[in-house]
Design a protein around this motif. Structure first.
Motif, PDB file in Angstrom:
ATOM      1  N   GLU A 114      31.273   8.715  -1.358  1.00  0.00           N
ATOM      2  CA  GLU A 114      31.453   7.423  -1.771  1.00  0.00           C
ATOM      3  C   GLU A 114      30.539   6.392  -1.049  1.00  0.00           C
ATOM      4  O   GLU A 114      30.843   5.322  -0.987  1.00  0.00           O
ATOM      5  CB  GLU A 114      32.939   6.946  -1.342  1.00  0.00           C
ATOM      6  N   ASP A 115      29.476   6.960  -1.131  1.00  0.00           N
ATOM      7  CA  ASP A 115      28.095   6.065  -0.434  1.00  0.00           C
ATOM      8  C   ASP A 115      27.519   5.220  -1.538  1.00  0.00           C
ATOM      9  O   ASP A 115      26.864   6.023  -2.589  1.00  0.00           O
ATOM     10  CB  ASP A 115      27.457   6.747   0.268  1.00  0.00           C
ATOM     11  N   ALA A 116      27.944   4.037  -1.825  1.00  0.00           N
ATOM     12  CA  ALA A 116      27.193   3.237  -2.938  1.00  0.00           C
ATOM     13  C   ALA A 116      25.703   3.066  -2.889  1.00  0.00           C
ATOM     14  O   ALA A 116      25.275   2.841  -2.128  1.00  0.00           O
ATOM     15  CB  ALA A 116      27.995   1.881  -3.112  1.00  0.00           C
ATOM     16  N   HIS A 117      25.221   3.271  -4.163  1.00  0.00           N
ATOM     17  CA  HIS A 117      23.711   2.972  -4.388  1.00  0.00           C
ATOM     18  C   HIS A 117      23.361   2.722  -5.665  1.00  0.00           C
ATOM     19  O   HIS A 117      24.318   3.049  -6.666  1.00  0.00           O
ATOM     20  CB  HIS A 117      22.950   4.117  -3.658  1.00  0.00           C
ATOM     21  N   TYR A 118      22.248   2.415  -6.092  1.00  0.00           N
ATOM     22  CA  TYR A 118      21.588   2.369  -7.388  1.00  0.00           C
ATOM     23  C   TYR A 118      20.256   2.864  -7.314  1.00  0.00           C
ATOM     24  O   TYR A 118      19.660   3.239  -6.261  1.00  0.00           O
ATOM     25  CB  TYR A 118      21.735   0.691  -7.821  1.00  0.00           C
ATOM     26  N   ASN A 119      19.847   3.173  -8.519  1.00  0.00           N
ATOM     27  CA  ASN A 119      18.572   3.822  -8.765  1.00  0.00           C
ATOM     28  C   ASN A 119      17.789   3.364 -10.073  1.00  0.00           C
ATOM     29  O   ASN A 119      18.124   2.817 -11.080  1.00  0.00           O
ATOM     30  CB  ASN A 119      18.729   5.288  -9.353  1.00  0.00           C
ATOM     31  N   ILE A 120      16.371   3.113  -9.735  1.00  0.00           N
ATOM     32  CA  ILE A 120      15.496   2.509 -10.770  1.00  0.00           C
ATOM     33  C   ILE A 120      14.213   3.586 -10.816  1.00  0.00           C
ATOM     34  O   ILE A 120      13.576   4.474  -9.858  1.00  0.00           O
ATOM     35  CB  ILE A 120      14.604   1.280 -10.489  1.00  0.00           C
ATOM     36  N   GLU A 163      15.521   3.983  -4.903  1.00  0.00           N
ATOM     37  CA  GLU A 163      17.134   3.861  -4.670  1.00  0.00           C
ATOM     38  C   GLU A 163      17.453   3.083  -3.801  1.00  0.00           C
ATOM     39  O   GLU A 163      16.647   2.859  -2.452  1.00  0.00           O
ATOM     40  CB  GLU A 163      17.367   5.417  -4.113  1.00  0.00           C
ATOM     41  N   GLY A 164      18.443   2.106  -3.889  1.00  0.00           N
ATOM     42  CA  GLY A 164      19.016   1.283  -2.828  1.00  0.00           C
ATOM     43  C   GLY A 164      20.241   1.232  -2.654  1.00  0.00           C
ATOM     44  O   GLY A 164      21.098   1.737  -3.384  1.00  0.00           O
ATOM     45  N   ASN A 165      20.516   0.886  -1.241  1.00  0.00           N
ATOM     46  CA  ASN A 165      22.126   0.855  -0.679  1.00  0.00           C
ATOM     47  C   ASN A 165      22.206  -0.131  -0.313  1.00  0.00           C
ATOM     48  O   ASN A 165      21.124  -1.167  -0.220  1.00  0.00           O
ATOM     49  CB  ASN A 165      22.345   2.466  -0.217  1.00  0.00           C
ATOM     50  N   LYS A 166      23.327  -0.454   0.729  1.00  0.00           N
ATOM     51  CA  LYS A 166      23.705  -1.463   1.093  1.00  0.00           C
ATOM     52  C   LYS A 166      22.639  -2.146   2.515  1.00  0.00           C
ATOM     53  O   LYS A 166      22.764  -3.257   3.002  1.00  0.00           O
ATOM     54  CB  LYS A 166      25.264  -1.618   1.712  1.00  0.00           C
ATOM     55  N   LYS A 167      21.979  -1.051   2.927  1.00  0.00           N
ATOM     56  CA  LYS A 167      21.210  -1.338   4.156  1.00  0.00           C
ATOM     57  C   LYS A 167      19.742  -1.480   3.815  1.00  0.00           C
ATOM     58  O   LYS A 167      18.948  -1.880   4.470  1.00  0.00           O
ATOM     59  CB  LYS A 167      21.565  -0.216   5.196  1.00  0.00           C
ATOM     60  N   GLU A 168      19.374  -0.569   2.908  1.00  0.00           N
ATOM     61  CA  GLU A 168      17.991  -0.278   2.631  1.00  0.00           C
ATOM     62  C   GLU A 168      17.564   0.096   1.240  1.00  0.00           C
ATOM     63  O   GLU A 168      18.145   0.560   0.477  1.00  0.00           O
ATOM     64  CB  GLU A 168      17.229   0.534   3.730  1.00  0.00           C
ATOM     65  N   ILE A 169      16.109   0.120   0.976  1.00  0.00           N
ATOM     66  CA  ILE A 169      15.767   0.774  -0.370  1.00  0.00           C
ATOM     67  C   ILE A 169      14.727   1.521  -0.030  1.00  0.00           C
ATOM     68  O   ILE A 169      13.752   1.570   0.963  1.00  0.00           O
ATOM     69  CB  ILE A 169      14.781  -0.431  -0.946  1.00  0.00           C
ATOM     70  N   TYR A 170      14.757   3.009  -0.534  1.00  0.00           N
ATOM     71  CA  TYR A 170      13.918   3.846  -0.538  1.00  0.00           C
ATOM     72  C   TYR A 170      12.843   4.186  -1.732  1.00  0.00           C
ATOM     73  O   TYR A 170      13.487   4.055  -2.942  1.00  0.00           O
ATOM     74  CB  TYR A 170      14.805   5.411  -0.527  1.00  0.00           C
ATOM     75  N   ASP A 171      11.672   4.148  -1.364  1.00  0.00           N
ATOM     76  CA  ASP A 171      10.570   4.757  -2.521  1.00  0.00           C
ATOM     77  C   ASP A 171      10.726   6.103  -2.347  1.00  0.00           C
ATOM     78  O   ASP A 171       9.802   6.657  -1.389  1.00  0.00           O
ATOM     79  CB  ASP A 171       9.319   3.890  -2.079  1.00  0.00           C
ATOM     80  N   CYS A 172      11.192   6.639  -3.554  1.00  0.00           N
ATOM     81  CA  CYS A 172      11.006   8.237  -3.380  1.00  0.00           C
ATOM     82  C   CYS A 172       9.980   8.836  -4.363  1.00  0.00           C
ATOM     83  O   CYS A 172       9.900   8.507  -5.295  1.00  0.00           O
ATOM     84  CB  CYS A 172      12.428   8.587  -4.011  1.00  0.00           C
ATOM     85  N   SER A 173       9.121   9.797  -3.724  1.00  0.00           N
ATOM     86  CA  SER A 173       8.296  10.458  -4.479  1.00  0.00           C
ATOM     87  C   SER A 173       8.693  11.743  -4.400  1.00  0.00           C
ATOM     88  O   SER A 173       9.501  12.219  -3.538  1.00  0.00           O
ATOM     89  CB  SER A 173       6.854  10.146  -3.939  1.00  0.00           C
ATOM     90  N   ALA A 174       8.060  12.812  -5.149  1.00  0.00           N
ATOM     91  CA  ALA A 174       8.176  14.194  -4.950  1.00  0.00           C
ATOM     92  C   ALA A 174       8.196  14.678  -3.614  1.00  0.00           C
ATOM     93  O   ALA A 174       7.350  14.369  -2.816  1.00  0.00           O
ATOM     94  CB  ALA A 174       7.292  14.939  -6.018  1.00  0.00           C
ATOM     95  N   LEU A 198      20.733   8.990   4.349  1.00  0.00           N
ATOM     96  CA  LEU A 198      19.714   9.103   5.019  1.00  0.00           C
ATOM     97  C   LEU A 198      18.586   9.671   4.328  1.00  0.00           C
ATOM     98  O   LEU A 198      18.619  10.314   3.144  1.00  0.00           O
ATOM     99  CB  LEU A 198      20.098  10.315   5.972  1.00  0.00           C
ATOM    100  N   ASN A 199      17.373   8.968   4.632  1.00  0.00           N
ATOM    101  CA  ASN A 199      16.066   9.546   4.046  1.00  0.00           C
ATOM    102  C   ASN A 199      15.541  10.463   5.162  1.00  0.00           C
ATOM    103  O   ASN A 199      15.060  10.207   6.256  1.00  0.00           O
ATOM    104  CB  ASN A 199      15.189   8.353   3.965  1.00  0.00           C
ATOM    105  N   ILE A 200      15.614  11.629   4.952  1.00  0.00           N
ATOM    106  CA  ILE A 200      15.272  12.843   5.831  1.00  0.00           C
ATOM    107  C   ILE A 200      13.769  13.036   5.680  1.00  0.00           C
ATOM    108  O   ILE A 200      13.331  13.611   4.536  1.00  0.00           O
ATOM    109  CB  ILE A 200      16.111  14.097   5.642  1.00  0.00           C
TER     110      ILE A 200
END
Length: 267
Positions: free
Chosen positions: A74-80, A54-65, A112-114
């Motif tokens: 209204e926080d803009a983002h995209y997903n792959i 997932e990417g937003n205007k500030k950073e990209i998160y590599d998300c696993s389980a 936030l990536n918590i």
């Protein structure tokens, strides 16, 4: 830019719950790419299975389980998403919910990536409550959410006030929690006295060092309950002494046995 309204997520939503300003969904992600978009409400995304980026205007998160994300409204983002089964659990929070419980939703901005294991386990608790069909589950969900926002608001206000060793040990433990930890060795690496570390860890993390490590292990174990490996194999992979120790620690939080939780994941 696409706007997703209450309860809308890209993919196949298999379960939806609506109550008291909350919308909770269990969704299989089916799109390999989702272009820039935002949701009208604030929400948590908890990745139950698979992985995505997932990417937003500030950073990209590599998300696993096990990844837990919070998005402001209204926080803009995209997903792959790669070509694997990926499933997300969402808790969408309307403005009326924030007003009802007198919480300012503008105190936590952006996304936030918590990584706090206590907050991740609170989301596991909410997931469990929604799957058990208990009459008091709505009360429990509100209780856990209020506790989460209390911690997030406090963290947001005090991040700059924390000493450098707090961020360093948090990163060290996340990367090496399976290995046996020594208070003396940790103190040497952080260049602080063991008494100082033991005393102040509780202040910054709201639990003891040992409790924090057990929570990291339990969070890791939950991501493996989808697999066919035995509980003893899971216990070993997550750094527990044996299966009995694993089960005892698991029952502390999220409050049921690993086998029971595995069955809830299949619902």
């Amino acid at each position: 830019m696409n706007t997703l309204y209450n309860g809308e997520f890209f993919g196949q939503t298999n379960e939806t719950l609506n109550f008291d300003g909350l919308t909770i969904t269990d969704t299989e992600y089916t799109h390999p790419y989702v272009d820039w978009h935002y949701h009208e409400n604030a929400y948590f995304t908890f990745l139950i299975q698979g992985n995505m980026k997932e990417g937003n205007k500030k950073e990209i998160y590599d998300c696993s389980a096990g990844t837990l994300l919070y998005h402001h409204w209204e926080d803009a983002h995209y997903n792959i998403k790669p070509d694997i089964f990926t499933r997300g659990f969402h808790i969408e929070i309307s403005e009326s919910w924030f007003e009802k419980f007198q919480i300012s939703h503008n105190r936590i901005e952006g996304s936030l990536n918590i990584k706090n294991p206590s907050l991740q386990l609170s989301i596991h608790q909410i997931f469990k409550e929604t799957k058990m069909n208990d009459l008091s589950f709505e009360l429990s969900v509100h209780q856990h959410l209020l506790a989460i926002f209390s911690q997030l608001s406090g963290k947001n206000e005090n991040t700059d006030k924390k000493p450098g060793w707090v961020h360093k040990i948090e990163e060290m433990l996340r990367e090496n929690f399976i290995e046996k930890q020594s208070l003396t060795e940790l103190s040497k690496i952080l260049d602080i006295h063991p008494v100082h570390l033991s005393r102040d860890f509780q202040k910054h993390f709201n639990c003891s060092l040992g409790e924090y490590i057990r929570k990291l292990k339990v969070n890791k174990s939950i991501t493996l309950l989808h697999t066919s490996q035995s509980l003893s194999e899971t216990a070993l992979e997550c750094g527990f002494a044996d299966q009995s120790h694993f089960i005892r620690s698991f029952k502390e939080n999220p409050g049921i046995t690993p086998l029971h939780y595995r069955n809830l994941l299949k619902k």
